[in-house]
Design a protein around this motif. Structure first.
Motif, PDB file in Angstrom:
ATOM      1  N   ARG A  87      17.568  42.230  17.614  1.00  0.00           N
ATOM      2  CA  ARG A  87      16.203  41.954  18.080  1.00  0.00           C
ATOM      3  C   ARG A  87      15.901  40.456  18.118  1.00  0.00           C
ATOM      4  NH1 ARG A  87      13.004  45.605  13.996  1.00  0.00           N
ATOM      5  NH2 ARG A  87      14.723  44.847  12.762  1.00  0.00           N
ATOM      6  N   GLN A  88      16.644  39.665  17.367  1.00  0.00           N
ATOM      7  CA  GLN A  88      16.403  38.224  17.322  1.00  0.00           C
ATOM      8  C   GLN A  88      17.365  37.437  18.215  1.00  0.00           C
ATOM      9  OE1 GLN A  88      16.587  37.698  13.012  1.00  0.00           O
ATOM     10  NE2 GLN A  88      14.373  37.404  13.011  1.00  0.00           N
ATOM     11  N   HIS A  89      18.224  38.113  18.928  1.00  0.00           N
ATOM     12  CA  HIS A  89      19.229  37.419  19.730  1.00  0.00           C
ATOM     13  C   HIS A  89      18.613  36.580  20.845  1.00  0.00           C
ATOM     14  CE1 HIS A  89      22.902  40.033  18.451  1.00  0.00           C
ATOM     15  NE2 HIS A  89      22.335  39.408  17.445  1.00  0.00           N
ATOM     16  N   LYS A  90      17.598  37.104  21.518  1.00  0.00           N
ATOM     17  CA  LYS A  90      16.978  36.348  22.612  1.00  0.00           C
ATOM     18  C   LYS A  90      16.396  35.035  22.080  1.00  0.00           C
ATOM     19  CE  LYS A  90      13.687  36.692  26.396  1.00  0.00           C
ATOM     20  NZ  LYS A  90      12.736  37.527  27.117  1.00  0.00           N
ATOM     21  N   LEU A  91      15.714  35.089  20.944  1.00  0.00           N
ATOM     22  CA  LEU A  91      15.155  33.886  20.340  1.00  0.00           C
ATOM     23  C   LEU A  91      16.268  32.934  19.898  1.00  0.00           C
ATOM     24  CD1 LEU A  91      12.771  32.215  19.416  1.00  0.00           C
ATOM     25  CD2 LEU A  91      12.661  33.615  17.336  1.00  0.00           C
ATOM     26  N   ALA A  92      17.354  33.478  19.365  1.00  0.00           N
ATOM     27  CA  ALA A  92      18.479  32.643  18.943  1.00  0.00           C
ATOM     28  C   ALA A  92      19.051  31.859  20.125  1.00  0.00           C
ATOM     29  CB  ALA A  92      19.562  33.502  18.288  1.00  0.00           C
ATOM     30  N   ILE A  93      19.165  32.508  21.268  1.00  0.00           N
ATOM     31  CA  ILE A  93      19.644  31.821  22.473  1.00  0.00           C
ATOM     32  C   ILE A  93      18.665  30.718  22.865  1.00  0.00           C
ATOM     33  CG2 ILE A  93      20.092  32.097  24.958  1.00  0.00           C
ATOM     34  CD1 ILE A  93      22.365  33.205  23.214  1.00  0.00           C
ATOM     35  N   GLN A  94      17.370  31.009  22.809  1.00  0.00           N
ATOM     36  CA  GLN A  94      16.353  30.004  23.146  1.00  0.00           C
ATOM     37  C   GLN A  94      16.409  28.813  22.192  1.00  0.00           C
ATOM     38  OE1 GLN A  94      12.767  32.344  23.041  1.00  0.00           O
ATOM     39  NE2 GLN A  94      13.058  33.126  25.116  1.00  0.00           N
ATOM     40  N   LEU A  95      16.792  29.055  20.939  1.00  0.00           N
ATOM     41  CA  LEU A  95      16.877  27.986  19.946  1.00  0.00           C
ATOM     42  C   LEU A  95      18.186  27.216  20.007  1.00  0.00           C
ATOM     43  CD1 LEU A  95      15.226  29.743  16.865  1.00  0.00           C
ATOM     44  CD2 LEU A  95      14.265  27.910  18.286  1.00  0.00           C
ATOM     45  N   GLY A  96      19.118  27.654  20.859  1.00  0.00           N
ATOM     46  CA  GLY A  96      20.327  26.865  21.047  1.00  0.00           C
ATOM     47  C   GLY A  96      21.652  27.526  20.744  1.00  0.00           C
ATOM     48  N   ALA A  97      21.653  28.794  20.343  1.00  0.00           N
ATOM     49  CA  ALA A  97      22.938  29.479  20.119  1.00  0.00           C
ATOM     50  C   ALA A  97      23.678  29.615  21.450  1.00  0.00           C
ATOM     51  CB  ALA A  97      22.708  30.857  19.508  1.00  0.00           C
ATOM     52  N   THR A  98      24.972  29.473  21.413  1.00  0.00           N
ATOM     53  CA  THR A  98      25.787  29.626  22.617  1.00  0.00           C
ATOM     54  C   THR A  98      25.860  31.087  23.036  1.00  0.00           C
ATOM     55  OG1 THR A  98      27.110  27.709  22.051  1.00  0.00           O
ATOM     56  CG2 THR A  98      28.100  29.283  23.565  1.00  0.00           C
ATOM     57  N   ALA A  99      26.006  31.975  22.056  1.00  0.00           N
ATOM     58  CA  ALA A  99      26.119  33.414  22.325  1.00  0.00           C
ATOM     59  C   ALA A  99      25.728  34.175  21.072  1.00  0.00           C
ATOM     60  CB  ALA A  99      27.547  33.771  22.739  1.00  0.00           C
ATOM     61  N   CYS A 100      25.425  35.457  21.246  1.00  0.00           N
ATOM     62  CA  CYS A 100      25.068  36.326  20.125  1.00  0.00           C
ATOM     63  C   CYS A 100      25.879  37.610  20.198  1.00  0.00           C
ATOM     64  CB  CYS A 100      23.583  36.671  20.161  1.00  0.00           C
ATOM     65  SG  CYS A 100      22.486  35.265  19.969  1.00  0.00           S
ATOM     66  N   PHE A 101      26.335  38.056  19.050  1.00  0.00           N
ATOM     67  CA  PHE A 101      27.102  39.297  18.937  1.00  0.00           C
ATOM     68  C   PHE A 101      26.521  40.142  17.827  1.00  0.00           C
ATOM     69  CE2 PHE A 101      29.958  36.197  20.736  1.00  0.00           C
ATOM     70  CZ  PHE A 101      30.671  36.905  21.676  1.00  0.00           C
ATOM     71  N   GLU A 102      26.603  41.454  17.987  1.00  0.00           N
ATOM     72  CA  GLU A 102      26.217  42.376  16.923  1.00  0.00           C
ATOM     73  C   GLU A 102      27.420  42.579  16.001  1.00  0.00           C
ATOM     74  OE1 GLU A 102      24.203  46.028  17.981  1.00  0.00           O
ATOM     75  OE2 GLU A 102      23.649  45.136  19.906  1.00  0.00           O
ATOM     76  N   LYS A 103      27.164  42.608  14.705  1.00  0.00           N
ATOM     77  CA  LYS A 103      28.243  42.785  13.730  1.00  0.00           C
ATOM     78  C   LYS A 103      29.041  44.060  13.981  1.00  0.00           C
ATOM     79  CE  LYS A 103      26.260  40.383   9.781  1.00  0.00           C
ATOM     80  NZ  LYS A 103      25.883  40.489   8.359  1.00  0.00           N
ATOM     81  N   LEU A 104      28.349  45.154  14.257  1.00  0.00           N
ATOM     82  CA  LEU A 104      29.025  46.446  14.373  1.00  0.00           C
ATOM     83  C   LEU A 104      29.970  46.535  15.568  1.00  0.00           C
ATOM     84  CD1 LEU A 104      26.142  48.887  13.377  1.00  0.00           C
ATOM     85  CD2 LEU A 104      28.075  48.103  11.984  1.00  0.00           C
ATOM     86  N   THR A 105      29.755  45.715  16.578  1.00  0.00           N
ATOM     87  CA  THR A 105      30.618  45.785  17.767  1.00  0.00           C
ATOM     88  C   THR A 105      31.519  44.563  17.910  1.00  0.00           C
ATOM     89  OG1 THR A 105      28.897  44.823  19.167  1.00  0.00           O
ATOM     90  CG2 THR A 105      28.965  47.235  19.002  1.00  0.00           C
ATOM     91  N   LEU A 106      31.449  43.648  16.973  1.00  0.00           N
ATOM     92  CA  LEU A 106      32.198  42.396  17.087  1.00  0.00           C
ATOM     93  C   LEU A 106      33.700  42.613  17.251  1.00  0.00           C
ATOM     94  CD1 LEU A 106      32.131  39.312  17.080  1.00  0.00           C
ATOM     95  CD2 LEU A 106      32.333  39.401  14.591  1.00  0.00           C
ATOM     96  N   ILE A 107      34.261  43.508  16.488  1.00  0.00           N
ATOM     97  CA  ILE A 107      35.711  43.720  16.543  1.00  0.00           C
ATOM     98  C   ILE A 107      36.169  44.187  17.926  1.00  0.00           C
ATOM     99  CG2 ILE A 107      35.871  46.103  15.736  1.00  0.00           C
ATOM    100  CD1 ILE A 107      38.062  44.642  13.742  1.00  0.00           C
ATOM    101  N   ASN A 108      35.272  44.859  18.660  1.00  0.00           N
ATOM    102  CA  ASN A 108      35.600  45.300  20.013  1.00  0.00           C
ATOM    103  C   ASN A 108      35.364  44.212  21.056  1.00  0.00           C
ATOM    104  OD1 ASN A 108      36.211  47.917  19.101  1.00  0.00           O
ATOM    105  ND2 ASN A 108      34.047  48.456  19.136  1.00  0.00           N
ATOM    106  N   GLU A 109      34.802  43.095  20.634  1.00  0.00           N
ATOM    107  CA  GLU A 109      34.447  41.998  21.535  1.00  0.00           C
ATOM    108  C   GLU A 109      35.307  40.755  21.297  1.00  0.00           C
ATOM    109  OE1 GLU A 109      32.182  42.109  23.926  1.00  0.00           O
ATOM    110  OE2 GLU A 109      31.361  44.071  23.469  1.00  0.00           O
TER     111      GLU A 109
END
Length: 133
Positions: A87-109
Motif C-alpha cells: 500500500r505504500q509502494h506508490k508513495l515510496a516511488i514518489q519519494l525516490g525509490a527506484t522500484a518496489c517489490f513485495e516480500k512474498l513474491t520477491l523470490i519469483n522476481e
C-alpha cells in the motif's frame, strides 16, 4: 567493472537471507552489509561505501518512508524497496525509490529485482521509477 555494493535493511532475518540469496546469483553485485533496524542501517552507511539499499518500510525503530526521504534528499545511494505492505509502494516511488517489490513474491522476481538493483546503482536502462510486485 566495480561491484555494486548493497546494504539490505529489514527487521526479518528470513527476508535478509532471501535478498542475500538473490544477490549472490549475480557476480557484479555484493551484499556488503545488512541491518535489522534504522539505527544499524545508519551505522552501516557511515562505515561502508554503499551503492544501493534494499529497504523494508516497516522497521522496529523508525519509519522506512522517512528514511527513504532522507536518503534521496541527501542522494546517498539508490533505494529499492522490499516490503510486506504494498500500500505504500506508490508513495515510496514518489519519494525516490527506484522500484518496489513485495516480500512474498520477491523470490519469483529475481531477474527484475537484480535489474532494479543495477538501475538504482545507475547502471540500468529504461524507466527510472517503476512499481513491481
Amino acid at each position: 567493472m566495480n561491484l555494486i555494493k548493497v546494504l539490505a535493511i529489514d527487521d526479518s532475518s528470513v527476508s535478509r537471507q532471501v535478498i542475500a540469496l538473490l544477490l549472490a546469483n549475480d557476480r557484479d553485485i555484493d551484499l556488503a552489509a545488512s541491518a535489522s533496524s534504522a539505527q544499524e542501517a545508519w551505522e552501516e552507511l557511515q562505515n561502508n561505501n554503499i551503492d544501493v539499499i534494499t529497504l523494508d518500510l516497516d522497521l522496529p525503530d523508525g519509519d522506512g518512508l522517512e528514511m527513504l526521504e532522507l536518503l534521496t534528499i541527501k542522494d546517498t545511494c539508490g533505494v529499492v524497496v522490499v516490503s510486506g505492505d504494498d500500500r505504500q509502494h506508490k508513495l515510496a516511488i514518489q519519494l525516490g525509490a527506484t522500484a518496489c517489490f513485495e516480500k512474498l513474491t520477491l523470490i519469483n522476481e529475481q531477474t527484475r529485482f537484480l535489474s532494479a538493483i543495477r538501475e538504482a546503482a545507475g547502471l540500468g536502462k529504461g524507466p527510472r521509477r517503476q512499481t513491481m510486485h
